[in-house]
Structure formats: structure tokens, C-alpha cells
Design a protein around this motif. Structure first.
Motif, PDB file in Angstrom:
ATOM      1  N   UNK A   1       0.825  -1.219   0.000  1.00 37.09           N
ATOM      2  CA  UNK A   1       0.000   0.000   0.000  1.00 37.09           C
ATOM      3  C   UNK A   1       0.855   1.262   0.000  1.00 37.09           C
ATOM      4  N   UNK A   2       2.007   1.215   0.686  1.00 36.34           N
ATOM      5  CA  UNK A   2       2.893   2.377   0.692  1.00 36.34           C
ATOM      6  C   UNK A   2       3.470   2.608  -0.693  1.00 36.34           C
ATOM      7  N   UNK A   3       3.859   1.552  -1.376  1.00 37.70           N
ATOM      8  CA  UNK A   3       4.389   1.695  -2.729  1.00 37.70           C
ATOM      9  C   UNK A   3       3.327   2.267  -3.668  1.00 37.70           C
ATOM     10  N   UNK A   4       2.090   1.851  -3.476  1.00 36.90           N
ATOM     11  CA  UNK A   4       0.999   2.375  -4.288  1.00 36.90           C
ATOM     12  C   UNK A   4       0.840   3.880  -4.070  1.00 36.90           C
ATOM     13  N   UNK A   5       0.954   4.312  -2.808  1.00 38.73           N
ATOM     14  CA  UNK A   5       0.870   5.736  -2.491  1.00 38.73           C
ATOM     15  C   UNK A   5       2.019   6.502  -3.142  1.00 38.73           C
ATOM     16  N   UNK A   6       3.224   5.945  -3.081  1.00 39.26           N
ATOM     17  CA  UNK A   6       4.385   6.598  -3.669  1.00 39.26           C
ATOM     18  C   UNK A   6       4.259   6.707  -5.189  1.00 39.26           C
TER      19      UNK A   6
ATOM     20  N   UNK B   1       3.333   9.972  -9.978  1.00 44.87           N
ATOM     21  CA  UNK B   1       2.565  10.185 -11.204  1.00 44.87           C
ATOM     22  C   UNK B   1       1.976  11.592 -11.246  1.00 44.87           C
ATOM     23  N   UNK B   2       1.559  12.083 -10.078  1.00 38.84           N
ATOM     24  CA  UNK B   2       0.952  13.411 -10.001  1.00 38.84           C
ATOM     25  C   UNK B   2       1.980  14.496  -9.693  1.00 38.84           C
TER      26      UNK B   2
END
Length: 298
Positions: A33-38, A43-44
Motif C-alpha cells: 500500500x505504501x508503494x501504491x501511495x508513492x 505520477x501526479x
């Protein structure tokens, strides 16, 4: 309270089973989940420095709260950082201490994990797990900047719309916004009331302005403000004995389907506003006549 994560996201939250053979629990898969947040922030084009700040600062006492884990009653997933097990098989959790200023660099794995699990704690505003008054709020400089840009953009658009709204639209839309209508109704006064709303809530104004059901909503709110639609705490909203709905949204949906009731309310509403305008005009004419009679003769 608005939360940062939806129920569907929580239901699909990745987890790992942690513990010994006797006691196993579901713990959020922090690495995933942390990697997904990063990845999302990259990306943004967002920085990875975030904060958690106290909602209120006590200048006489430092804010200090110790967090360990939060449990999602809906999914059974624990949000915490496991660091081992006790002799009885229960999980040992890393403590996250929040004080007056808490800065996290999400490029550091442990800090990113601490930030991620802290947001789920009921002490933090936006947590999906309510139950106590929040003490902290997440402060994300990038997100705050985005909010400011969105608000500024919305404000510019809203101001332009208020300035260019036709006079005939003003009162109906002001009623839709639940704004007070001045007794001495005038284009300038009603437009000023709407403008005051815009300065505080530009995003909400634009949302309602662009609502595809705005015309029906304006009719409902206007009829309600004038007493044509009656509200009863036990029975909800009604018009001449016709039940519309237990709340405002249901009533508007009813009027979308029942064109006869909608037409009837619209007709009575127009007549009421016309009669009020005629009365106002008559009172103005009477005042003018009286003024002419008392004018001193030259």
C-alpha cells in the motif's frame, strides 16, 4: 466527516496474515500500500514530505498521543506496524508518537509506514474509524496547494456566473442555496447575497449551478421557502396532500417523475411571485401618489 478512503477500497485492501500457529490476524500489507501511495504521488508530480498536525495547539501543554494500531470492524484488517509477538502469541506493535509537529519523509520506508497507519487512527481527522473527537489532521502541502488552486479557479468562474445571471434567475437560485431573501427584493440585493455565498463556497456554488436537475431543485426549494410545500417531522414533505418524500433529495426525485405535481407547484409558484410583484408595484405607486399629493405647490 469526510474520509480519505472509501469502503470499497477497504474491502479490497491487501493484507498479510501475521502471528503464530495459535493466533493469526490480518494485517495491512504495508509494503504494497505504501508503494501504491508513492507511485500515485510520483505520477501526479507530488513531493513526498507530509505532516500530521494538531487541530488545536495548547500553548501551555504539548500535544502528545501514542498510537499502536486500528482495527477495521468491517474487514477485520489491522492497521499497524507489527514488530514481533508476545509470549502469549499476541502481536507487538510499533508505537507511533504524535506531538505538536510530525513530519514524515515518505522516501524512508519506516516513516512512510508510520504515516500510513497513523491516518487510520480515530485520533486523526479523516480516519474511516470514528468514535472519538479527532486531535490531529493530515497536512499535505501538495494537496493543500491543489485545494487552493481548485478554490481559486472555482471562485473566478462562480463570480463571473453571478455577475452574468439574468434577473429572472436570481431569486429561484438564491432559494436553492437556502439564502435569505431581503424584504425589499432587488436585483442588486439578491445578487449580493449570492455573491457572499460564493466567496465562502465557490465549489458548492458551481456544483449546484451545473446540476442537471437544478430547475426542479429550484422549484422545490422555492415552494418550500414560501410554504407551498409543507414539511412534517413524522411524514416528511408534502404538497396539497401529496407525499413528496421523507427528505429533500427524495422529494426532488419524486418531482422528476411526477410531472403533474411539478407543473402544479411551478404554476402556483409563478402566480405567487407575480402577485407579490404586483403588490410591491401597487405599494410603490401608492407611495408615489401620496408623495405627489403632499408636494408643496409652487
Amino acid at each position: 466527516m469526510e474520509t480519505f478512503i472509501s469502503l470499497s477500497e477497504r474491502i479490497n485492501m491487501p493484507y498479510i496474515e501475521y502471528g503464530d500457529a495459535q493466533i493469526k490476524i490480518k494485517v495491512v500489507n504495508l509494503k504494497e500500500v505504501v508503494q501504491k501511495e508513492l507511485d500515485k504521488r510520483q505520477k501526479e508530480d507530488m513531493t513526498n514530505i507530509v505532516e500530521i498536525r494538531p487541530i488545536k495547539i495548547d500553548k501551555y501543554k504539548e500535544t502528545r498521543v501514542s498510537l499502536s494500531f486500528s482495527r477495521d470492524e468491517r474487514t477485520g484488517i489491522y492497521y499497524g506496524i507489527p514488530i514481533g509477538t508476545h509470549l502469549d502469541g499476541n502481536i507487538k506493535w510499533r508505537k507511533v508518537i504524535l506531538t505538536d509537529r510530525n513530519v514524515f519523509n515518505l522516501n524512508h520506508p519506516l516513516e512512510a509506514q508510520m504515516w500510513y497507519v497513523a491516518r487510520f487512527n480515530p485520533f486523526v481527522e479523516g480516519s474511516p474509524f470514528h468514535g472519538m473527537e479527532p486531535v490531529f489532521r493530515v497536512y499535505d502541502p501538495e494537496m493543500e496547494a491543489k485545494k487552493d488552486i481548485v478554490k481559486a479557479t472555482a471562485l473566478g468562474l462562480a463570480i463571473t456566473r453571478v455577475k452574468t445571471m439574468r434577473t429572472a434567475e436570481l431569486i429561484g437560485f438564491a432559494r436553492y442555496l437556502a439564502l435569505p431573501i431581503p424584504e425589499e427584493v432587488s436585483d442588486k440585493l439578491v445578487r449580493a447575497e449570492i455573491m457572499r455565498f460564493v466567496m465562502m463556497n465557490p465549489v458548492e456554488f458551481n456544483h449546484k449551478f451545473d446540476d442537471e436537475n437544478r430547475q426542479i431543485a429550484e422549484i422545490f426549494y422555492s415552494a418550500n421557502s414560501l410554504g407551498l410545500v409543507i414539511f412534517d417531522i413524522e411524514h416528511g414533505y408534502s404538497y396539497k396532500g401529496t407525499f413528496l418524500g421523507s427528505n429533500e433529495l427524495d422529494s426532488i426525485r419524486f418531482l422528476m417523475k411526477d410531472t403533474l405535481t411539478l407543473t402544479s407547484i411551478s404554476s402556483v409558484l409563478k402566480q405567487t411571485d407575480t402577485d407579490a410583484e404586483k403588490l410591491k408595484s401597487k405599494e410603490q405607486n401608492d407611495e408615489d401618489d401620496l408623495s405627489d399629493k403632499v408636494k408643496p405647490k409652487k
